[in-house]
Enzyme design. Structure first.
Site, PDB file in Angstrom:
ATOM      1  N   THR A  32      -5.252  -7.557  10.732  1.00 23.32           N
ATOM      2  CA  THR A  32      -5.533  -6.196  10.193  1.00 23.32           C
ATOM      3  C   THR A  32      -4.996  -5.227  11.064  1.00 23.32           C
ATOM      4  OG1 THR A  32      -7.579  -7.184   9.173  1.00 23.32           O
ATOM      5  CG2 THR A  32      -7.263  -4.760   9.444  1.00 23.32           C
ATOM      6  N   GLU A  60      -9.675 -10.386  -7.495  1.00 25.50           N
ATOM      7  CA  GLU A  60      -9.083  -9.341  -7.661  1.00 25.50           C
ATOM      8  C   GLU A  60      -7.759  -9.307  -8.708  1.00 25.50           C
ATOM      9  OE1 GLU A  60      -7.599  -9.334  -3.537  1.00 25.50           O
ATOM     10  OE2 GLU A  60      -9.692  -9.071  -2.672  1.00 25.50           O
ATOM     11  N   HIS A  77      -1.802  -5.530   1.424  1.00 22.84           N
ATOM     12  CA  HIS A  77      -3.119  -6.394   1.213  1.00 22.84           C
ATOM     13  C   HIS A  77      -3.055  -7.754   0.632  1.00 22.84           C
ATOM     14  CE1 HIS A  77      -7.211  -7.175  -0.395  1.00 22.84           C
ATOM     15  NE2 HIS A  77      -6.356  -7.402  -1.305  1.00 22.84           N
ATOM     16  N   PHE A 132     -15.396   3.322   7.031  1.00 21.15           N
ATOM     17  CA  PHE A 132     -13.836   3.754   6.566  1.00 21.15           C
ATOM     18  C   PHE A 132     -13.608   3.126   5.277  1.00 21.15           C
ATOM     19  CE2 PHE A 132     -14.168  -1.063   7.802  1.00 21.15           C
ATOM     20  CZ  PHE A 132     -13.740  -1.600   6.710  1.00 21.15           C
ATOM     21  N   TYR A 188     -12.485  -2.742  -3.216  1.00 17.83           N
ATOM     22  CA  TYR A 188     -13.112  -2.955  -2.088  1.00 17.83           C
ATOM     23  C   TYR A 188     -14.424  -2.972  -2.038  1.00 17.83           C
ATOM     24  CZ  TYR A 188      -8.435  -1.928   0.218  1.00 17.83           C
ATOM     25  OH  TYR A 188      -7.082  -2.084   0.734  1.00 17.83           O
ATOM     26  N   LYS A 236       0.791  -1.389  -0.071  1.00 19.11           N
ATOM     27  CA  LYS A 236      -0.141  -0.168  -0.143  1.00 19.11           C
ATOM     28  C   LYS A 236       0.978   1.374   0.060  1.00 19.11           C
ATOM     29  CE  LYS A 236      -3.586  -2.288   2.733  1.00 19.11           C
ATOM     30  NZ  LYS A 236      -4.818  -2.315   3.838  1.00 19.11           N
ATOM     31  N   ARG A 253      -1.563 -14.203   3.835  1.00 21.53           N
ATOM     32  CA  ARG A 253      -2.218 -13.704   5.118  1.00 21.53           C
ATOM     33  C   ARG A 253      -1.503 -13.825   6.258  1.00 21.53           C
ATOM     34  NH1 ARG A 253      -6.877 -10.578   4.098  1.00 21.53           N
ATOM     35  NH2 ARG A 253      -7.815 -11.203   5.908  1.00 21.53           N
ATOM     36  N   ASN A 267      -1.570  -0.374   7.125  1.00 19.34           N
ATOM     37  CA  ASN A 267      -1.025  -1.833   7.454  1.00 19.34           C
ATOM     38  C   ASN A 267      -0.198  -2.176   6.423  1.00 19.34           C
ATOM     39  OD1 ASN A 267      -2.936  -2.400   6.092  1.00 19.34           O
ATOM     40  ND2 ASN A 267      -4.338  -3.403   7.524  1.00 19.34           N
ATOM     41  N   ARG A 316       2.728  -6.736   9.333  1.00 25.17           N
ATOM     42  CA  ARG A 316       2.061  -5.833  10.107  1.00 25.17           C
ATOM     43  C   ARG A 316       2.671  -5.415  11.481  1.00 25.17           C
ATOM     44  NH1 ARG A 316      -3.744  -7.370   7.445  1.00 25.17           N
ATOM     45  NH2 ARG A 316      -3.663  -6.089   5.632  1.00 25.17           N
TER      46      ARG A 316
HETATM   47  P1  DAT Z   1      -7.623  -6.943   5.490  1.00 23.61           P
HETATM   48  O1  DAT Z   1      -6.726  -5.883   4.963  1.00 23.61           O
HETATM   49  O2  DAT Z   1      -6.754  -7.524   6.905  1.00 23.61           O
HETATM   50  O3  DAT Z   1      -8.300  -8.039   4.649  1.00 23.61           O
HETATM   51  P2  DAT Z   1     -10.247  -5.696   5.709  1.00 23.61           P
HETATM   52  O4  DAT Z   1     -10.318  -6.531   4.603  1.00 23.61           O
HETATM   53  O5  DAT Z   1     -11.246  -6.030   6.888  1.00 23.61           O
HETATM   54  O6  DAT Z   1      -8.737  -6.143   6.129  1.00 23.61           O
HETATM   55  O7  DAT Z   1     -10.047  -4.391   5.333  1.00 23.61           O
HETATM   56  C1  DAT Z   1      -9.615  -3.439   4.444  1.00 23.61           C
HETATM   57  C2  DAT Z   1      -8.532  -2.472   4.885  1.00 23.61           C
HETATM   58  O8  DAT Z   1      -9.495  -1.430   5.330  1.00 23.61           O
HETATM   59  C3  DAT Z   1      -7.777  -2.889   6.212  1.00 23.61           C
HETATM   60  O9  DAT Z   1      -6.513  -3.405   5.572  1.00 23.61           O
HETATM   61  C4  DAT Z   1      -7.446  -1.617   6.979  1.00 23.61           C
HETATM   62  C5  DAT Z   1      -8.926  -1.057   6.578  1.00 23.61           C
HETATM   63  N1  DAT Z   1      -9.749  -1.129   7.715  1.00 23.61           N
HETATM   64  C6  DAT Z   1     -10.458  -2.207   8.157  1.00 23.61           C
HETATM   65  N2  DAT Z   1     -11.428  -1.989   9.087  1.00 23.61           N
HETATM   66  C7  DAT Z   1     -11.176  -0.946   9.325  1.00 23.61           C
HETATM   67  C8  DAT Z   1     -11.784   0.102  10.581  1.00 23.61           C
HETATM   68  N3  DAT Z   1     -12.533  -0.553  11.560  1.00 23.61           N
HETATM   69  N4  DAT Z   1     -11.234   1.143  10.468  1.00 23.61           N
HETATM   70  C9  DAT Z   1     -10.358   1.786   9.728  1.00 23.61           C
HETATM   71  N5  DAT Z   1      -9.778   1.124   8.824  1.00 23.61           N
HETATM   72  C10 DAT Z   1     -10.275  -0.185   8.630  1.00 23.61           C
HETATM   73 MG    MG Z   2      -9.579  -7.924   3.139  1.00 26.35          MG
END
Ligand code: DAT
Ligand code: MG
Length: 140
Positions: free
Chosen positions: A93, A132, A121, A59, A51, A11, A87, A118, A104
């Protein structure tokens, strides 16, 4: 079982902080193969699609704005159980609770922002990986 592929993103925070090499080093040291690699700045349409599962969450707007804030490194990596394995290398996350030893956990922290920064991805399952990879590398 067929060899798996997954989508990796370094990222904008990871690129800005000079961590591209460190992330790729960990992937290569683990033994996964790189099958595609590209530096690019993603646009709104690509990120909204990427996304889509998070559409409507509070978020998602700051997340897309953050993801557009600079170049990302997109990669496809390959190996048996690579979706789960990548992962696991990335860690949880939330970088505050991500285990030490993970990308991370070792390299990211909470900066008190609206979006969790973080570094990386990873696709979260086979369907997401296929979707994706087709989105970021059409024709691969
Ligand atoms: P991951 O990237 O571990 O698959 P995710 O798909 O739930 O996590 O979310 C995508 C991204 O969005 C994550 O890397 C960081 C951000 N994110 C997730 N949950 C969040 C939250 N509650 N507040 C702020 N950013 C968040
Ligand atoms: Mg995810």
């Amino acid at each position: 079982p067929a060899t798996q592929r997954t989508l990796v993103l370094v990222k904008p925070d990871g690129v800005r902080r000079g961590l591209v090499g460190e992330v790729l080093r960990r992937i290569e040291a683990k033994g996964y193969a790189l099958v595609a690699l590209d530096l690019r700045t993603a646009d709104e349409a690509l990120l909204a699609e990427h996304y889509a599962e998070h559409a409507g969450k509070p978020f998602v707007r700051p997340l897309i704005d953050f993801m557009r804030s600079g170049p990302v490194v997109a990669a496809v990596i390959e190996g048996h159980r690579v979706i789960e394995g990548w992962r696991s290398l990335a860690g949880a996350t939330d970088p505050t609770s991500a285990a030490p030893g993970t990308i991370r956990g070792d390299l990211a922290r909470d900066w008190g922002q609206k979006v969790i920064e973080n570094i990386v991805h990873g696709s979260d399952g086979e369907d997401a990986a296929a979707r994706e990879i087709a989105l970021w590398f059409p024709g691969l």
